[in-house]
Every structure is written in C-alpha cells, then in structure tokens.
Write an enzyme that holds these catalytic residues in place. Structure first.
Site, PDB file in Angstrom:
ATOM      1  N   ASP A 129      63.369   4.432  -2.816  1.00 34.94           N
ATOM      2  CA  ASP A 129      63.222   5.017  -4.732  1.00 34.94           C
ATOM      3  C   ASP A 129      62.498   6.725  -4.310  1.00 34.94           C
ATOM      4  OD1 ASP A 129      62.201   5.235  -6.962  1.00 34.94           O
ATOM      5  OD2 ASP A 129      60.049   4.137  -6.208  1.00 34.94           O
ATOM      6  N   HIS A 136      56.232  14.605 -13.116  1.00 33.85           N
ATOM      7  CA  HIS A 136      55.521  13.961 -12.415  1.00 33.85           C
ATOM      8  C   HIS A 136      54.793  14.052 -11.373  1.00 33.85           C
ATOM      9  CE1 HIS A 136      55.125   8.961 -10.975  1.00 33.85           C
ATOM     10  NE2 HIS A 136      55.516   9.590 -10.165  1.00 33.85           N
ATOM     11  N   GLU A 200      56.299   1.745 -13.615  1.00 34.23           N
ATOM     12  CA  GLU A 200      56.519   3.020 -13.308  1.00 34.23           C
ATOM     13  C   GLU A 200      58.483   3.706 -14.172  1.00 34.23           C
ATOM     14  OE1 GLU A 200      57.110   4.833  -9.257  1.00 34.23           O
ATOM     15  OE2 GLU A 200      54.605   5.423  -9.644  1.00 34.23           O
ATOM     16  N   GLU A 202      61.861   4.128 -15.231  1.00 31.37           N
ATOM     17  CA  GLU A 202      63.099   5.324 -13.849  1.00 31.37           C
ATOM     18  C   GLU A 202      64.508   5.099 -13.755  1.00 31.37           C
ATOM     19  OE1 GLU A 202      62.018   5.326  -9.884  1.00 31.37           O
ATOM     20  OE2 GLU A 202      60.161   5.158  -9.919  1.00 31.37           O
ATOM     21  N   ASP A 234      59.977   0.106 -11.813  1.00 31.17           N
ATOM     22  CA  ASP A 234      58.638   0.130 -10.361  1.00 31.17           C
ATOM     23  C   ASP A 234      57.256  -0.043 -10.358  1.00 31.17           C
ATOM     24  OD1 ASP A 234      58.307   0.896  -7.754  1.00 31.17           O
ATOM     25  OD2 ASP A 234      58.001   2.404  -7.938  1.00 31.17           O
ATOM     26  N   ARG A 238      48.262   0.748  -8.190  1.00 33.82           N
ATOM     27  CA  ARG A 238      47.895   1.994  -7.622  1.00 33.82           C
ATOM     28  C   ARG A 238      46.683   1.241  -6.623  1.00 33.82           C
ATOM     29  NH1 ARG A 238      52.090   4.655  -8.825  1.00 33.82           N
ATOM     30  NH2 ARG A 238      51.887   4.424 -11.130  1.00 33.82           N
ATOM     31  N   GLN A 241      48.321   1.176  -3.718  1.00 31.91           N
ATOM     32  CA  GLN A 241      48.797   2.364  -3.530  1.00 31.91           C
ATOM     33  C   GLN A 241      47.588   3.268  -2.545  1.00 31.91           C
ATOM     34  OE1 GLN A 241      51.228   3.988  -6.031  1.00 31.91           O
ATOM     35  NE2 GLN A 241      51.680   5.096  -4.691  1.00 31.91           N
ATOM     36  N   TYR A 245      48.649   3.904   1.824  1.00 26.93           N
ATOM     37  CA  TYR A 245      49.809   5.320   1.990  1.00 26.93           C
ATOM     38  C   TYR A 245      50.183   6.354   2.608  1.00 26.93           C
ATOM     39  CZ  TYR A 245      48.133   9.281  -0.825  1.00 26.93           C
ATOM     40  OH  TYR A 245      47.476  10.507  -0.840  1.00 26.93           O
ATOM     41  N   LYS A 254      53.852  -0.702  -3.403  1.00 30.41           N
ATOM     42  CA  LYS A 254      55.198  -1.607  -4.913  1.00 30.41           C
ATOM     43  C   LYS A 254      56.303  -2.786  -4.538  1.00 30.41           C
ATOM     44  CE  LYS A 254      55.089   3.150  -5.831  1.00 30.41           C
ATOM     45  NZ  LYS A 254      55.156   4.242  -7.028  1.00 30.41           N
ATOM     46  N   THR A 258      60.275  -5.543  -8.355  1.00 32.62           N
ATOM     47  CA  THR A 258      60.954  -3.855  -8.991  1.00 32.62           C
ATOM     48  C   THR A 258      61.962  -5.001 -10.265  1.00 32.62           C
ATOM     49  OG1 THR A 258      60.716  -2.883  -7.036  1.00 32.62           O
ATOM     50  CG2 THR A 258      62.692  -1.772  -8.393  1.00 32.62           C
ATOM     51  N   THR A 355      59.546   7.870 -11.050  1.00 36.68           N
ATOM     52  CA  THR A 355      59.400   7.761 -12.648  1.00 36.68           C
ATOM     53  C   THR A 355      59.904   9.503 -13.403  1.00 36.68           C
ATOM     54  OG1 THR A 355      57.036   6.970 -11.426  1.00 36.68           O
ATOM     55  CG2 THR A 355      56.825   7.853 -13.485  1.00 36.68           C
ATOM     56  N   GLU A 369      49.800   8.217 -15.080  1.00 34.56           N
ATOM     57  CA  GLU A 369      49.648   9.502 -15.763  1.00 34.56           C
ATOM     58  C   GLU A 369      48.571   9.404 -16.807  1.00 34.56           C
ATOM     59  OE1 GLU A 369      53.741  11.858 -14.654  1.00 34.56           O
ATOM     60  OE2 GLU A 369      53.578   9.583 -14.000  1.00 34.56           O
TER      61      GLU A 369
END
Ligand code: CA
Length: 428
Positions: A129, A136, A200, A202, A234, A238, A241, A245, A254, A258, A355, A369
């Site tokens: 990914d 983004h 997300e 994509e 995806d 959050r 994550q 991360y 994640k 998917t 994204t 977002e």
C-alpha cells in the site's frame, strides 16, 4: 478516445450508462447459482464464461493455454501470461462481440451479472500500500503530527509505502468486523473496540508478468508487468494506527481487512484514458523518471448507507468525489520503486495507490480528513452524523475512467458493511 471505438457496436445489448461497454471488457471470477465458479468477461449487464467460450472453439486457444482460470480458481495464470496474451484475448473478444454472425452461438453462454456472486479474481501474492496523494499525505501529516512538517522530507523523493496483509484482502460484499486492540484512552493504552474505524478510497494495480529477483524493472517497462486496475477500500482503525505506527509504520490498524473490487479492467482498456501526470518538484531520481502520459484519468466516489437508512429504504448517498489524474506518484513509478532493490514481482501481486484525496472539501478519500477528526461531522439523511464508521454502516467505492459520460468505462464498485466484531477469548 478514438471515434472508431465509440462507434463500434456489439450485438450484446449494452444499457446506456453501463460501466461495461464494449471497449471495457473487464475480467473477473464469479460463482453461479449452481455453485460452479468460472472466469468471466463483463459486457453490459451480462458476462461470458471464458472457459465455455474457449471450449466451444470461440477463442483461439484452449482455456489451459490461456490459463483463464487456474487450478486455484483465479486469474493468476492468465495475468502471468503478460500483456501480449491479455491484448490477444481482448482483440478476440472484441471481434466476437461485434460479429453479428456469432450472436446465435454465443448468446446462450451469457449469464446475467446479477446472477453471479463475484469472488476475488486473483490469489493476491504480496500486497503493498502506497501513500501517493499529495493532498492526502498533507492532510494526514497535519492531523497526526500537528506540530511538525505535514510532509516527511523523503515524501517527494520516493513513493512511500508498506507491505500489507494479503491474506485479509476480501471480496466485494464481505462484512468488516470491527477490529479490537490497544489504543490510547485517557493517556494510557487500553484494549477495546476501535472507536475510529475509517475507510481509504484507493486504486489497486494487479501485477501480471513476473520479474526476476535481482533485476529491477525500469519505469519505462513497468506497464509490461501490469495486468489491470481495480478499486480498493483500505479499512483503517485510526486509534489503533495512531498508537502503533511509530517507528515501523502501519500494522494492526490496517491488516484486519482490505476490500477489493471484483472486475479487473485491463491496462489496454485504459489506454484511451491516459493523462500526463503532475510535474514533480524537486525532480525525481533517474530510476523514477518517466515521460509521456503515464497517469490515468480516473474518477472515484465514496457512498455511505447507515443501517437506519437501509431499514427506511433510503438510498446510499455520495459523501466524497475525487479524481486520480493528479496523483503525485504514478503506478509505473511505484512498480519501479518496488523492484529497484532487486525485489521480484509475482503475478497476482497487488499494490494500491494510497488514499486518493483532492484539494477541496468533499474530495477527501477518508472520513478522518473529511470530518477533520470529528471537527466537521458528516451529516446523513437519517439525522445522524459520522466522524468515523458505526456498526451497520455500509460503504461503497465506485469509479470509472474518462470524464465524458458517453465514452467512459467503469471500474465497477466494492462494498463492505461494518459488523460489531469480536473480543479476544481472554476478554469474555
Ligand atoms: Ca492506505
């Protein structure tokens, strides 16, 4: 696109506005109502079983030679055959679907698409990914690191990406159980259900012809290794994550699911919709330098329908519309970058764009977002609002190539519904 293509007419009745006109011919794997699985090409609202067509002599080679559906019930073998094979099948199908003398023999082999349950078209090998939308990456940088530079210093020099989990790539229609895990609550890590489940939007690229380990694929040769394009959601937790991360990147936030759309639109079908990519500043390294129209003029949408909306018969609403033409890093650059260290490609590898977000409100490909992490909740027709997904929410991503409704081709769609999810056994 060329006038000759637009004017060519098939004996298959293609409804106006269909995502699958004659010049699309996407490939997928579907299960019939009797449980048998086949490789299909879509035209209008019908699908032709390619093995049946080959078995009755309509294709130039046998299904085994084409590898249309291999032993695992996937298109990996055909993908591996490379672009000359993909192009030959496309040319043959175009001939068959425009030759009226074939109608009587071939029309009995057509199946209504809505009688098929589409499954994953590819056994996905490695899944990568990327993070290739400037808008983004800038938005996420501001949200996750409000006190730092929005873009990391390397972002304009290399296509940033991570290896994802191919085993949890799921087909259209699959439920998405809400993930549980550790996330920060009142300043400390606490186990529980994600309270920040997101999407997300994509674009996915499926690898066709493989490459050898130790030999990087030049950016100019990247298209020779691509089979086609699909849509990807995806799903992203959050809160999980945000806690995990750093320093190694996305992991459990994640990897739980998917979603992949069922129809692979081949690279040849997309050739009329090529566009010049955006200018990259500063100039990129030579191995990433490409010339010509290496982008794709794609249009993408996100639709949402809550459980309450479904119960009251309320149709899904579009919450985001965005375009792919101004993506900063192209698929060819991503593929060249994935192999620059000598890593090899296998047929059925999948890489996603990252994204896709645009510069204006309503063009963001994720809820975090669009709602700016809850500051601007998204209103729904049932009177509720969303900053993140609730159980029962159903998300659809759809897309097409080309801006002219009269000549565009569809990428289809992919849908997933959030379910409550399950605690670990130790928490029962
Ligand atoms: Ca992503």
């Amino acid at each position: 696109m060329s006038a000759s293509l637009a004017e060519t007419v098939s004996w298959v009745d293609v409804p106006p506005g269909s995502p699958f006109p004659l010049h699309n011919l996407p490939l997928g794997v579907g299960r019939r109502t009797d449980g048998t699985v086949g490789a299909f090409v879509a035209i209008g609202d019908q699908a032709l079983d390619l093995a049946e067509a080959a078995g009755t002599g309509f294709l130039d080679d046998s299904p085994a030679e084409y590898g249309l559906l291999d032993a695992g019930g996937t298109l990996n073998g055909f993908a591996a055959a490379g672009r000359s094979a993909h192009r030959a099948l496309r040319r043959r199908l175009m001939e068959l679907f425009t030759d009226r003398t074939r109608e009587a023999q071939l029309s009995p082999l057509l199946v209504p698409i809505d009688e098929l349950t589409m499954v994953l078209p590819i056994a996905v090998g490695d899944y990568v990914d990327f993070y290739s939308s400037l808008h983004h990456a800038t938005n996420l940088g501001r949200l996750f690191r409000p006190d730092g530079e929005a873009l990391m210093p390397n972002w304009r020099h290399i296509p940033i990406g991570y290896h994802g989990r191919s085993g949890t790539i799921v087909p259209d229609g699959a439920d998405i159980p809400r993930p549980h895990g550790l996330r920060l609550v009142a300043g400390g890590p606490q186990y529980g259900a994600s309270n920040a489940l997101d999407i997300e939007l994509e674009v996915g690229f499926v690898v066709g012809a493989p490459s050898d380990r130790g030999y990087p694929v030049a950016v100019a040769d990247a298209d020779d290794h691509l089979f086609g394009v699909c849509l990807i959601n995806d799903w992203s937790a959050r809160d999980i994550q945000a806690y995990e991360y750093q320093p190694l990147g996305p992991f459990l936030g994640k990897s739980f699911a998917t979603s992949m759309s069922p129809w692979i639109v081949t690279l040849d079908a997309l050739e009329p919709y090529r566009v010049e990519p955006v200018e990259q500043d500063p100039p990129v390294a030579n191995y990433l330098h490409a010339t010509g129209a290496t982008g794709f003029d794609l249009y993408l949408e996100v639709l949402v329908q809550s459980e309450t909306m479904r119960a009251s018969g309320s149709e899904p609403i579009v919450i985001a519309r965005t375009g792919f033409a101004d993506i900063y890093w192209t698929a060819a650059q991503q593929l060249a970058h994935m192999t620059v260290n000598g890593a090899s490609l296998r047929a059925g590898d999948l890489f996603a764009s990252g994204t896709v977000s645009g510069p204006i409100p309503g063009s963001e490909g994720s809820l975090i977002e669009q709602s700016w992490r809850g500051e601007r909740p998204i209103p729904l027709p049932d009177g509720t609002t969303r900053s993140f997904l609730l159980d029962g929410d159903r998300i659809t991503i759809r897309g097409w190539a080309g801006s002219d409704p009269g000549s565009r081709i569809g990428l289809g769609s992919v849908t997933g519904t959030i379910t409550p999810g399950h605690l670990t056994t130790t928490e029962h």
